[in-house]
Scaffold this motif. Structure first.
Motif, PDB file in Angstrom:
ATOM      1  N   UNK A   1       0.972  -1.191  -0.047  1.00 24.09           N
ATOM      2  CA  UNK A   1      -0.091   0.075  -0.100  1.00 24.09           C
ATOM      3  C   UNK A   1       0.895   1.199   0.112  1.00 24.09           C
ATOM      4  N   UNK A   2       1.859   1.251   0.849  1.00 30.31           N
ATOM      5  CA  UNK A   2       2.824   2.324   0.748  1.00 30.31           C
ATOM      6  C   UNK A   2       3.512   2.727  -0.688  1.00 30.31           C
ATOM      7  N   UNK A   3       4.072   1.636  -1.489  1.00 30.33           N
ATOM      8  CA  UNK A   3       4.605   1.889  -2.473  1.00 30.33           C
ATOM      9  C   UNK A   3       3.741   2.243  -3.509  1.00 30.33           C
ATOM     10  N   UNK A   4       2.431   1.692  -3.706  1.00 28.30           N
ATOM     11  CA  UNK A   4       1.180   2.270  -4.279  1.00 28.30           C
ATOM     12  C   UNK A   4       0.929   3.601  -4.187  1.00 28.30           C
ATOM     13  N   UNK A   5       0.747   4.079  -3.025  1.00 29.10           N
ATOM     14  CA  UNK A   5       0.573   5.555  -2.968  1.00 29.10           C
ATOM     15  C   UNK A   5       1.822   6.464  -3.317  1.00 29.10           C
ATOM     16  N   UNK A   6       2.960   5.724  -3.251  1.00 29.63           N
ATOM     17  CA  UNK A   6       4.084   6.720  -3.768  1.00 29.63           C
ATOM     18  C   UNK A   6       4.204   6.738  -5.184  1.00 29.63           C
ATOM     19  N   UNK A   7       3.948   5.764  -5.871  1.00 29.11           N
ATOM     20  CA  UNK A   7       3.951   5.694  -7.393  1.00 29.11           C
ATOM     21  C   UNK A   7       2.717   6.512  -7.992  1.00 29.11           C
ATOM     22  N   UNK A   8       1.663   6.642  -7.157  1.00 31.35           N
ATOM     23  CA  UNK A   8       0.582   7.155  -7.527  1.00 31.35           C
ATOM     24  C   UNK A   8       0.896   9.063  -7.320  1.00 31.35           C
ATOM     25  N   UNK A   9       1.655   9.240  -6.312  1.00 32.36           N
ATOM     26  CA  UNK A   9       1.713  10.500  -6.050  1.00 32.36           C
ATOM     27  C   UNK A   9       2.858  11.068  -6.885  1.00 32.36           C
ATOM     28  N   UNK A  10       2.364  12.499  -7.455  1.00 40.36           N
ATOM     29  CA  UNK A  10       3.450  12.989  -8.449  1.00 40.36           C
ATOM     30  C   UNK A  10       4.736  13.707  -7.669  1.00 40.36           C
ATOM     31  N   UNK A  11       4.547  13.676  -6.310  1.00 38.56           N
ATOM     32  CA  UNK A  11       5.840  14.057  -5.524  1.00 38.56           C
ATOM     33  C   UNK A  11       6.882  13.052  -5.339  1.00 38.56           C
ATOM     34  N   UNK A  12       6.436  11.891  -5.272  1.00 39.68           N
ATOM     35  CA  UNK A  12       7.284  10.832  -5.036  1.00 39.68           C
ATOM     36  C   UNK A  12       8.187  10.825  -3.855  1.00 39.68           C
ATOM     37  N   UNK A  13       7.996  11.782  -2.828  1.00 38.25           N
ATOM     38  CA  UNK A  13       8.951  12.103  -1.886  1.00 38.25           C
ATOM     39  C   UNK A  13       7.942  12.002  -0.648  1.00 38.25           C
ATOM     40  N   UNK A  14       6.797  12.664  -0.553  1.00 42.19           N
ATOM     41  CA  UNK A  14       5.868  12.578   0.406  1.00 42.19           C
ATOM     42  C   UNK A  14       4.579  12.119   0.127  1.00 42.19           C
ATOM     43  N   UNK A  15       3.871  11.455   1.010  1.00 39.33           N
ATOM     44  CA  UNK A  15       2.302  10.930   0.852  1.00 39.33           C
ATOM     45  C   UNK A  15       1.451  11.415   1.596  1.00 39.33           C
TER      46      UNK A  15
ATOM     47  N   UNK B   1     -12.992   6.090  11.687  1.00 33.26           N
ATOM     48  CA  UNK B   1     -11.551   6.538  11.233  1.00 33.26           C
ATOM     49  C   UNK B   1     -11.674   8.115  11.091  1.00 33.26           C
ATOM     50  N   UNK B   2     -10.708   8.814  11.733  1.00 35.35           N
ATOM     51  CA  UNK B   2     -10.618   9.958  11.382  1.00 35.35           C
ATOM     52  C   UNK B   2      -9.245  10.586  11.193  1.00 35.35           C
ATOM     53  N   UNK B   3      -8.826  10.975  10.164  1.00 31.30           N
ATOM     54  CA  UNK B   3      -7.385  11.374   9.612  1.00 31.30           C
ATOM     55  C   UNK B   3      -7.457  12.705   9.112  1.00 31.30           C
ATOM     56  N   UNK B   4      -6.364  13.553   9.501  1.00 32.36           N
ATOM     57  CA  UNK B   4      -6.271  14.789   8.948  1.00 32.36           C
ATOM     58  C   UNK B   4      -5.165  14.527   7.743  1.00 32.36           C
ATOM     59  N   UNK B   5      -5.328  15.516   6.896  1.00 30.15           N
ATOM     60  CA  UNK B   5      -4.400  15.093   5.553  1.00 30.15           C
ATOM     61  C   UNK B   5      -3.127  15.760   5.799  1.00 30.15           C
ATOM     62  N   UNK B   6      -2.168  14.676   6.703  1.00 26.72           N
ATOM     63  CA  UNK B   6      -0.748  15.020   6.938  1.00 26.72           C
ATOM     64  C   UNK B   6       0.236  14.633   5.992  1.00 26.72           C
ATOM     65  N   UNK B   7       0.888  15.339   5.515  1.00 27.68           N
ATOM     66  CA  UNK B   7       2.148  15.000   4.292  1.00 27.68           C
ATOM     67  C   UNK B   7       3.177  14.286   5.080  1.00 27.68           C
ATOM     68  N   UNK B   8       3.471  13.132   4.841  1.00 22.56           N
ATOM     69  CA  UNK B   8       4.766  12.411   5.380  1.00 22.56           C
ATOM     70  C   UNK B   8       5.728  12.189   4.322  1.00 22.56           C
ATOM     71  N   UNK B   9       7.054  12.141   4.833  1.00 24.61           N
ATOM     72  CA  UNK B   9       7.956  11.502   4.184  1.00 24.61           C
ATOM     73  C   UNK B   9       7.877  10.320   3.809  1.00 24.61           C
ATOM     74  N   UNK B  10       8.569   9.961   2.643  1.00 22.03           N
ATOM     75  CA  UNK B  10       8.371   8.394   2.239  1.00 22.03           C
ATOM     76  C   UNK B  10       9.005   7.614   3.488  1.00 22.03           C
ATOM     77  N   UNK B  11      10.131   7.934   4.033  1.00 27.42           N
ATOM     78  CA  UNK B  11      10.789   7.020   4.825  1.00 27.42           C
ATOM     79  C   UNK B  11       9.926   6.589   6.125  1.00 27.42           C
ATOM     80  N   UNK B  12       9.028   7.736   6.347  1.00 26.30           N
ATOM     81  CA  UNK B  12       7.982   7.698   7.784  1.00 26.30           C
ATOM     82  C   UNK B  12       6.856   6.960   7.233  1.00 26.30           C
TER      83      UNK B  12
END
Length: 232
Positions: free
Chosen positions: A76-90, A118-129
């Motif tokens: 799931x992590x890798x799927x979100x990374x390649x679908x994100x244009x940033x490629x650095x943060x998700x 489930x309640x999540x704020x749209x927080x931008x994370x580094x790929x390593x996190x």
């Protein structure tokens, strides 16, 4: 002099175009890497499905199923990374929502008397996190599903939240009702993994347990620049 300036300008434009093309190619290659890793992880998951069906004991089947859940969380992590244009943060909200729903679809029986919020704020994370956070949530949700109240008389509750805790920190909290569930002897591996993943996030864990409720909170930094990762 005019000709020299014109030639210099053309040279700068050509260099910029070359750099843009190179960056575009690297982004495409990086997306392809994440895509292939995700596909390989899903292939491993499919192979593990075959092993689960052939398992001789329920304990062996359970161990393989837990490993499969961790593999799917990484996919799931890798799927979100390649679908994100940033490629650095998700976006952590998208990542956790997909990962948790995946766990609930398997771990929560149809018609179960358990309410999940489930309640999540749209927080931008580094790929390593992204990987340790997703794996941490996977372990915490699995534990919650294992011990949550689930009977006809009293419905159970599971609440998962991720929000800001100041300008550069986030707080993940998971609460589930307890009681009415037979005690199950465990290995303690889930708790050890939660602490290990929290350490990778440089986070602090707080656990509160009452007669009818269990709550775990992890506060961790979300700086905009790369932070030091400590060895755990």
């Amino acid at each position: 002099m005019e000709a020299a300036f014109i030639n210099m300008g053309e040279s700068i434009l050509q260099d910029e175009a070359t750099l843009e093309d190179s960056l575009r190619e690297k982004n495409i290659l990086l997306k392809e890497v994440h895509h292939r890793v995700k596909n390989n992880l899903q292939l491993i998951s499919s192979i593990m499905n075959m092993q689960i069906r052939q398992a001789k004991t329920e304990d062996a089947s359970l161990v393989l199923r837990r490993l499969q859940e961790r593999i799917l969380s990484l996919a799931t992590v890798h799927k979100n990374l390649y679908q994100n244009d940033d490629l650095v943060r998700v976006d952590a909200s998208v990542l956790l929502h997909e990962s948790v729903n995946q766990l609930l679809s398997v771990g929560l029986a149809p018609g179960s008397n358990v309410k999940v919020t489930q309640k999540y704020e749209p927080i931008s994370l580094e790929a390593d996190d992204a990987a340790p956070l997703t794996l941490l949530v996977s372990e915490a949700v699995t534990n919650a599903l294992k011990y949550v109240t689930n009977d006809d008389r009293r419905g159970g509750e599971i609440e998962i939240k991720l929000d800001y805790d100041g300008p550069d920190h986030a707080k993940l909290s998971l609460r589930n009702t307890t009681g009415g569930v037979p005690e199950q002897e465990g290995t303690g591996l889930g708790s050890k993994l939660i602490h290990a993943f929290a350490r990778q996030l440089n986070g602090q864990i707080n656990v509160e347990e009452t007669e009818d409720q269990y709550t775990i909170e992890i506060t961790f930094p979300i700086p905009q620049e790369a932070k030091q990762i400590y060895d755990y």
